[in-house]
Motif scaffolding. Structure first.
Motif, mmCIF file in Angstrom:
data_model
loop_
_atom_site.group_PDB
_atom_site.id
_atom_site.type_symbol
_atom_site.label_atom_id
_atom_site.label_comp_id
_atom_site.label_asym_id
_atom_site.label_seq_id
_atom_site.Cartn_x
_atom_site.Cartn_y
_atom_site.Cartn_z
ATOM 1 N N GLY A 128 0.854 -1.195 0.000
ATOM 2 C CA GLY A 128 0.000 0.000 0.000
ATOM 3 C C GLY A 128 0.880 1.231 0.000
ATOM 4 N N THR A 139 -11.168 3.895 2.298
ATOM 5 C CA THR A 139 -9.768 4.210 1.999
ATOM 6 C C THR A 139 -9.564 4.243 0.484
ATOM 7 N N THR A 183 -6.242 4.589 -0.633
ATOM 8 C CA THR A 183 -4.796 4.399 -0.799
ATOM 9 C C THR A 183 -4.545 3.369 -1.883
ATOM 10 N N ILE A 239 -2.955 0.300 -3.925
ATOM 11 C CA ILE A 239 -2.216 -0.910 -3.548
ATOM 12 C C ILE A 239 -1.583 -1.494 -4.804
ATOM 13 N N THR A 298 1.927 2.548 3.224
ATOM 14 C CA THR A 298 0.773 2.546 4.147
ATOM 15 C C THR A 298 0.442 1.127 4.608
ATOM 16 N N SER A 299 0.818 0.113 3.833
ATOM 17 C CA SER A 299 0.578 -1.276 4.259
ATOM 18 C C SER A 299 1.504 -2.197 3.480
ATOM 19 N N LEU A 300 1.717 -3.388 4.065
ATOM 20 C CA LEU A 300 2.546 -4.386 3.382
ATOM 21 C C LEU A 300 1.990 -5.770 3.739
ATOM 22 N N GLU A 301 1.654 -6.553 2.726
ATOM 23 C CA GLU A 301 1.070 -7.886 2.991
ATOM 24 C C GLU A 301 1.755 -8.920 2.107
#
Lengths: 420, 336
Positions: free
Chosen positions: B235, B282, B284, B286, B313-316
């Motif tokens: 993200g 959201t 944002t 990805i 903003t995120s990491l998966e």
């Protein structure tokens, strides 16, 4: 052969489910017994065998006659059980009662009634009737004919005695009081003899039906009608229950499972129908047994007629249930529509007794209209069988109409039926 | 191994809506085949057509050589259906239910009695077989539901979401039963589910179905291999021009693509203060990074983004399983 096995398996499953459903058992078997027992017992307690049932017809009476015959007619009318007689001073008041539907008829005895009878000249009693109560009108007309016949006989006899005495010269010189006393004495002797002849007639007319049986009438005819009506009403209770059961199978998914099995769809429907047909047949057997043993409801002379009619009526009821199941979208809808059809058609077809006669025997267009309702035809056929000792052949017209209705319901249901 | 089920361009339409869009697959004799997809993907519709509950709009299938369009009755004798619903009569006992369904499949007498005892043993309900089904737990009802589909010893069994609403103990029992039926009786099974764990555990091959189409069909090993060295969802605060190309060129990265943005909620929902409070919307972006080597790719991607001063903003990191495969293929989660 396999199709019959599948159909029987389906029917047996329906019976097993029905036996385990105490609510449905109570609704379909105990409630009819209870209701018909209350109705049948009530009628029998209120009426001795041979009497007419205790219906009440409101009648307005205006007696303008100061003489004996007018008051005699008033007394006779007031003594009749089925009439609730209200006296009025003026004809307009009685007519207004009829116009408002509060009385079935207004009876107007003219001022010169006794005088004209004594003078042996023609006189009439005016009866104003409410056309909206045709059944009551026919009863009042019958009562009035009977009452007037009686009074006419008195008048005829009195006139005859007076004429004989006048012409014989035997009472020349007698005072008016003596003349009246002798006239009354002779009238008394003749009327006593007349009444004795009525009780033990020299010639008796016996009403018989086609089988040579003495026709049942009075209270038993009414009880027969009520029983026929209730049996038909309860037979058609299965409409909603059948539709609800099918919709339940649709919602639960058992109908899908049956369709996925190597069983013809016709066998699924046929089995369902057969299972639900057995319930009204069972109802009819129980109701007739209780009715016959407890209240003496006649069973007629044609067991075959009763069996065929019950099966056909049950077929119409379940096919109407199938039709309903083909149209509804939820169990609640099936239940609500089923009740509406059971009671609505029951009312239109005379299965909820509100009068003394079944719809098919009423006067006017109501008799014709009722024939399009299955209940009316079934009631008429049951009544013919149990109250008039008709045979299977005699009820073939009603059977034909019912079979026609069943086929129509089945054809529409088959075209609209959904399995998923 | 010969195919017991050959599905050929099966289509189901309701007016303009196409619920099943030309599905084709084969199931080999003795195979446990999975149909994996989210609710509403078309799994039940497909099974309904294959079992004769609804007719296909076009296309066909052959079950042990019997065409479902012309020889459905023969096909029905070979297959068995365990529907997703608890298709039982609740006031009747398990035994009465099974006796009835057995009769519907033409069984009777001693044969029926033996088969009923047999399937009751399979689902371990012999001792409580005479109790009304309505008194059973959800798991026990599911087991009777399965037993009813086994009575006529089908060669091909369709199990449509058989574990919905079942406790873990009953679920394990169902798995064991399915495996035993396949192993000991050589029964071919088509197993539909939206639980990837079940499909991974039971099935040899899987067709992933979404919006009425098969989007992947292979062994579980091969499907997971579609993820390559792994898939990472990153993200970002913003996506500059040319960022995707530069990420794709990093060592250890096979491809970087922008994930489709979730559709904005309906206007009414946007205006509903409760909805806003519950789940803030959201936007944002990805990026899906398909890695050749996931460890190398993570290090390089994070380093590159720091250089570019782009905030994460995120990491998966997606685990290599069917859920990830489905997400990789559709951009959606199985249970969305």
């Amino acid at each position: 052969m396999n199709n019959i096995r599948y159909t029987l398996a389906m029917a047996w499953k329906e019976i097993q489910i029905f036996i385990r459903d105490r609510g449905a058992m109570a609704m379909l078997l105990l409630f009819p017994i209870l209701l018909s027992s209350v109705q049948g017992g009530g009628n029998l307690m209120a009426n001795q065998p041979g009497e007419t049932p205790s219906i009440l017809l409101h009648v307005g009476l205006v007696n303008e006659d100061p003489g004996s015959f007018g008051s005699e007619i008033a007394k006779v009318l007031q003594s009749i059980d089925v009439l609730a007689v209200e006296t009025f001073a003026h004809g307009e008041e009685a007519e207004e009662k009829v116009a408002k539907g509060e009385a079935a008829a207004a009876i107007l005895i003219p001022a010169d009634f006794t005088e004209k009878i004594n003078a042996y000249t023609s006189v009439s009693i005016e009866v104003i009737v409410d056309p909206a109560q045709p059944q009551g009108v026919s009863i009042i007309r019958g009562i009035m004919n009977k009452v007037v016949d009686e009074v006419t006989i008195w008048g005829e006899v009195q006139y005859g005695i007076r004429t004989v005495l006048d012409n014989s010269g035997l009472l020349d010189g007698a005072t008016p009081q003596q003349m009246a006393a002798i006239g009354a004495q002779n009238l008394g002797v003749i009327m006593t003899r007349l009444n004795e002849m009525r009780r033990n007639p020299a010639i008796e007319v016996i009403s018989e039906d086609m089988k040579g049986e003495v026709a049942t009438g009075g209270i038993m005819a009414y009880v027969s009608y009520v029983y026929a009506a209730y049996i038909v009403l309860f037979i058609f209770f299965v409409v909603g229950i059948c539709a609800e059961s099918i919709q339940d199978e649709r919602e639960v998914g058992t109908l899908r499972r049956l369709v996925a099995a190597p069983i013809p769809r016709g066998a699924v429907i046929g089995g369902k129908m057969l299972g639900f047909m057995l319930i009204p047949c069972l109802q009819a057997i129980i109701l007739f047994t209780v009715g016959n043993l407890a209240f003496g409801v006649p069973l007629g002379q044609s067991p075959a007629g009763l069996i065929v009619l019950t099966i056909v009526a049950a077929g119409v009821s379940t096919s109407l249930g199938l039709l309903l199941a083909a149209l509804v979208k939820s169990k609640k809808q099936a239940n609500d529509m089923g009740l509406l059809l059971s009671f609505g058609l029951g009312f239109l077809g005379g299965a909820i007794p509100i009068g003394q006669l079944q719809m098919t025997r009423m006067e006017g267009p109501i008799s014709i209209i009722s024939r399009v309702v299955p209940h009316a035809n079934a009631i008429e056929a049951y009544y013919k069988l149990i109250a008039e000792n008709a045979s299977l052949v005699d009820i073939l017209p009603e059977i034909g109409i019912l079979v026609g209705m069943m086929l129509i319901f089945l054809i529409i249901a088959a075209r609209r039926f959904r399995f998923d | 191994m010969p195919a017991i089920l050959e599905v050929d361009q099966l289509v189901k339409k309701y007016g303009d809506f196409e619920a099943v869009k030309g599905i084709s697959f084969n199931v080999d004799e003795g195979e446990v085949f999975g149909l994996l997809g989210p609710n509403g993907a078309g799994k039940t519709q497909t099974i309904s057509m294959l079992t004769g509950v609804i007719p296909p709009t076009s296309g066909t299938a052959r079950i042990a050589g019997h065409d479902i369009r012309t020889e459905m009755n023969e096909a029905k004798k070979i297959n068995g259906l365990v529907p997703q619903d608890l298709a039982l009569y609740p006031t009747l006992s398990a035994r009465a239910n099974l006796n009835f369904f057995g009769r519907i499949y033409g069984l009777g007498g001693k044969d029926l009695k033996e088969r009923v005892e047999d399937v009751l043993r399979i689902v371990a309900l012999t001792e409580r077989a005479d109790e009304a089904v309505e008194k059973y737990s959800g798991g026990m009802k599911r087991r009777v539901n399965i037993a009813a589909g086994l009575l006529h010893h089908p060669r091909l069994l369709f199990l449509d979401e058989p574990t919905v609403g079942v406790d873990p103990q009953s679920r394990n029992h169902i798995f064991e039963s399915v495996m035993r039926l396949n192993r000991e009786r050589g029964m071919s099974i088509v197993y539909t589910s939206h639980y990837m764990e079940e499909v991974e555990l039971l099935c040899n091959r899987v067709a992933i179905i979404d919006e009425g189409k098969i989007i992947a069909l292979d062994t579980i090993k091969n499907l997971i291999a579609l993820l390559g060295g792994g898939v990472i969802h990153v993200g970002l605060e913003r996506v500059d021009d040319g960022l995707l190309e530069r990420l794709s060129a990093l060592p250890g990265v096979e491809e970087a693509v922008l994930m489709p943005q979730p559709a904005p909620p309906p206007l009414a929902e946007q205006e509903d203060p409760e909805v806003k409070e519950r789940e803030p919307v959201t936007t944002t972006p990805i990026i899906k990074v398909v890695a050749v080597n996931s460890q190398q790719a993570i290090v390089n991607v994070i380093g590159f983004l720091n250089e570019q001063d782009i905030t994460l903003t995120s990491l998966e990191i997606l685990e290599p399983n069917l859920e990830s495969v489905f997400l990789h293929l559709t951009g959606k989660k199985l249970r969305e």
